[in-house]
Design an enzyme around this catalytic site. Structure first.
Site, PDB file in Angstrom:
ATOM      1  N   ASP A  13       0.811  -1.221   0.000  1.00  0.00           N
ATOM      2  CA  ASP A  13       0.000   0.000   0.000  1.00  0.00           C
ATOM      3  C   ASP A  13       0.844   1.270   0.000  1.00  0.00           C
ATOM      4  OD1 ASP A  13      -2.303  -1.702   0.270  1.00  0.00           O
ATOM      5  OD2 ASP A  13      -1.714  -1.939   2.359  1.00  0.00           O
ATOM      6  N   LYS A  16       2.080   2.045  -5.269  1.00  0.00           N
ATOM      7  CA  LYS A  16       2.705   1.518  -6.501  1.00  0.00           C
ATOM      8  C   LYS A  16       1.811   1.746  -7.719  1.00  0.00           C
ATOM      9  CE  LYS A  16       2.877  -2.590  -4.740  1.00  0.00           C
ATOM     10  NZ  LYS A  16       2.540  -2.334  -3.344  1.00  0.00           N
ATOM     11  N   GLY A  40      -4.587  -4.585  -4.150  1.00  0.00           N
ATOM     12  CA  GLY A  40      -5.698  -3.744  -4.572  1.00  0.00           C
ATOM     13  C   GLY A  40      -5.268  -2.313  -4.697  1.00  0.00           C
ATOM     14  N   HIS A  41      -5.669  -1.695  -5.772  1.00  0.00           N
ATOM     15  CA  HIS A  41      -5.456  -0.256  -5.864  1.00  0.00           C
ATOM     16  C   HIS A  41      -6.587   0.370  -6.663  1.00  0.00           C
ATOM     17  CE1 HIS A  41      -2.622  -2.248  -8.746  1.00  0.00           C
ATOM     18  NE2 HIS A  41      -3.587  -1.804  -9.509  1.00  0.00           N
ATOM     19  N   GLN A 223       2.056  -6.107  -3.265  1.00  0.00           N
ATOM     20  CA  GLN A 223       2.380  -6.012  -1.836  1.00  0.00           C
ATOM     21  C   GLN A 223       3.711  -5.273  -1.633  1.00  0.00           C
ATOM     22  OE1 GLN A 223       1.215  -9.419  -2.825  1.00  0.00           O
ATOM     23  NE2 GLN A 223      -0.786  -8.596  -2.394  1.00  0.00           N
TER      24      GLN A 223
HETATM   25  P1  IMP Z   1      -2.635 -12.976   2.236  1.00  0.00           P
HETATM   26  O1  IMP Z   1      -1.736 -12.580   1.136  1.00  0.00           O
HETATM   27  O2  IMP Z   1      -4.057 -12.589   1.991  1.00  0.00           O
HETATM   28  O3  IMP Z   1      -2.480 -14.402   2.640  1.00  0.00           O
HETATM   29  O4  IMP Z   1      -2.207 -12.132   3.523  1.00  0.00           O
HETATM   30  C1  IMP Z   1      -0.972 -12.340   4.186  1.00  0.00           C
HETATM   31  C2  IMP Z   1      -0.491 -11.049   4.833  1.00  0.00           C
HETATM   32  O5  IMP Z   1      -0.188 -10.100   3.814  1.00  0.00           O
HETATM   33  C3  IMP Z   1      -1.521 -10.363   5.716  1.00  0.00           C
HETATM   34  O6  IMP Z   1      -0.839  -9.702   6.761  1.00  0.00           O
HETATM   35  C4  IMP Z   1      -2.165  -9.342   4.805  1.00  0.00           C
HETATM   36  O7  IMP Z   1      -2.711  -8.269   5.516  1.00  0.00           O
HETATM   37  C5  IMP Z   1      -0.959  -8.919   3.978  1.00  0.00           C
HETATM   38  N1  IMP Z   1      -1.335  -8.418   2.652  1.00  0.00           N
HETATM   39  C6  IMP Z   1      -1.678  -9.147   1.566  1.00  0.00           C
HETATM   40  N2  IMP Z   1      -1.936  -8.345   0.519  1.00  0.00           N
HETATM   41  C7  IMP Z   1      -1.740  -7.087   0.943  1.00  0.00           C
HETATM   42  C8  IMP Z   1      -1.823  -5.800   0.300  1.00  0.00           C
HETATM   43  O8  IMP Z   1      -2.120  -5.646  -0.878  1.00  0.00           O
HETATM   44  N3  IMP Z   1      -1.521  -4.726   1.084  1.00  0.00           N
HETATM   45  C9  IMP Z   1      -1.156  -4.845   2.374  1.00  0.00           C
HETATM   46  N4  IMP Z   1      -1.059  -6.017   3.015  1.00  0.00           N
HETATM   47  C10 IMP Z   1      -1.351  -7.130   2.298  1.00  0.00           C
HETATM   48 MG    MG Z   2      -2.793  -2.285  -1.896  1.00  0.00          MG
END
Ligand code: IMP
Ligand code: MG
Length: 417
Positions: A13, A16, A40-41, A223
């Protein structure tokens, strides 16, 4: 044959998407190389906002080719929604979207499996986004995953999908209504995969064609580096690789064409989900940053944990990614603070250190050591030179304040913030 890689330097976040969209102006292709619908953006075009999770953000530009590399995982239902949302708003992507046939698909049952495994974790939750990312990567490495290209052999595809449905039903304690819902979701999954399969392509070949014309490819990470399973704060990480090196493996090209690695660094730090966070501000200052920066997850809506900028972490991320430049984003969120802090070292077991510890157990014990700076009322180019005082990495040579100033300047001038 230039490739510019864009990666996040914190826990995601960092902004990017905005930067990629900006750079895409001069690019022929934007290629996403990691993650899935957990990212997500929001991109704004002609006053319309699009929340994208899987589609490369550059696709909103009508002359850009969007690619999705093999190391990404894909929920076909989600991507179909995104495709329809763009097309419904007059942005046709026909012929401009190329998805590697090797991407692994997120079967609807994986979300349920993920939630169950999260609730089973005695040692603490990871705080996953619940998009089934972990189970999809697990199947990939178990070598029984469903890939997009499997849909071209319908008999085998159906068998694979049924196997995963049955496997989940046997593992999970589902009510009859839940089983019914799952079967309905699986039907949608199959239909969506069929529809999306027309975008299946050999991404490596497509990239080599673009590069042979000496045209620019932007490789878009997902990420942030501290969520990388190898180099991040394991086990509080995601499963897709978040560092620049992953661009090559996912998109199928060697490192030679990479001319730029742009690290995106937010002027403060945020984190969603669990895990150590040395500069976290679990107080009114953190709440103020959250409100000013609208720091709520794009995918889950969860409030993000907020804290001061961590220069030790930034120097580490710059190193593991080999950043050639850093773009500092969202400085405007810090406007109006009397005083700002930047972490320039950690106190670990009574000793001062200026490096990021390898082990997450040690990171958990680190207490931030801050440099204090006076703030600004509103951000303007006149005020901007005061940033040159920001000593991000307390002497380490990986990047100097000067190397940060240039990209920040570019961002300010382009009005991205
Ligand atoms: P997962 O990728 O959904 O399994 O999440 C694993 C960890 O990565 C968790 O702490 C999520 O909050 C974090 N995470 C996954 N995608 C994002 C993102 O796009 N932005 C911020 N944190 C993320
Ligand atoms: Mg994001």
């Amino acid at each position: 044959m230039p490739v510019s890689i864009v990666v996040g330097l914190q826990w995601g976040d960092e902004g990017k998407g905005k930067m990629v969209d900006h750079l895409a102006e001069n690019a022929v292709a934007v290629a996403r190389f990691s993650g899935g619908a957990n990212a997500g953006h929001t991109v704004e075009v002609d006053g319309k906002r699009f929340a994208l999770h899987l589609l490369p953000s550059g696709l909103v530009r009508k002359d850009v080719i969007g690619m999705i590399g093999s190391a990404c995982v894909m929920d076909p239902v989600t991507i179909l929604e995104e495709i329809r949302s763009l097309e419904g708003n007059g942005i046709s992507i026909e012929g401009r979207l190329k998805i590697s046939g090797k991407v692994n698909l997120t079967h609807p049952a994986y979300r349920c499996l993920e939630m169950q495994s999260e609730s089973d974790l005695a040692s603490g939750k990871i705080g996953t986004t619940g998009r089934g990312i972990g189970p999809t990567y697990v199947r990939k490495y178990k070598r029984n995953a469903i890939r997009l290209e499997d849909v071209f052999d319908m008999e085998n595809f159906t068998k694979l999908v049924d196997f995963h449905t049955l496997d989940a039903v046997n593992t999970l304690n589902l009510s009859s209504t839940q089983v019914e819902t799952l079967h309905a979701d699986v039907k949608n999954f199959i239909e969506a995969t069929k529809e999306v399969s027309r975008f299946s392509a050999d991404v490596s070949l497509s990239i080599s064609e673009v590069l042979s014309k000496d045209a620019l490819v932007i490789a878009e990470g997902a990420q942030g580096s501290l969520l990388d399973p190898d180099h991040g704060s394991y086990p509080f990480v995601t499963c897709g690789q978040c560092v620049s090196g992953a661009a090559c493996t996912s998109l199928g090209f060697g490192p030679a064409p990479v001319t730029e690695v742009i690290g995106i660094l937010k002027a403060y730090t945020t984190r969603v989900g669990a895990g150590p966070f040395p500069t976290e501000l679990d107080n009114q200052i953190g709440q103020r940053i959250r409100k000013a920066g609208n720091e709520f997850g794009t995918t889950t809506g969860r409030p993000r944990r907020c804290g001061w900028l961590d220069g030790v972490l930034a120097a580490y991320s710059a190193r593991i990614n080999g950043c050639t430049s850093i773009t500092l984003t969202l400085l405007d969120v810090l406007s109006g603070f009397d005083e700002l802090k930047i972490c320039t070292g950690y106190e670990l077991d009574g000793k001062l250190i200026d490096y990021f510890p390898e082990s997450v157990t040690l990171l958990d014990k680190c207490k931030p050591v801050y440099e204090e700076l006076s703030g600004w009322l509103s951000l303007s180019m006149q005020k901007y030179p005061s940033l040159s005082n920001w000593n991000l990495n307390s002497g380490s040579a990986s990047f100097s304040a000067g190397s940060i100033l240039h990209p920040v300047n570019t961002v300010l001038e382009s009005g991205l913030m």
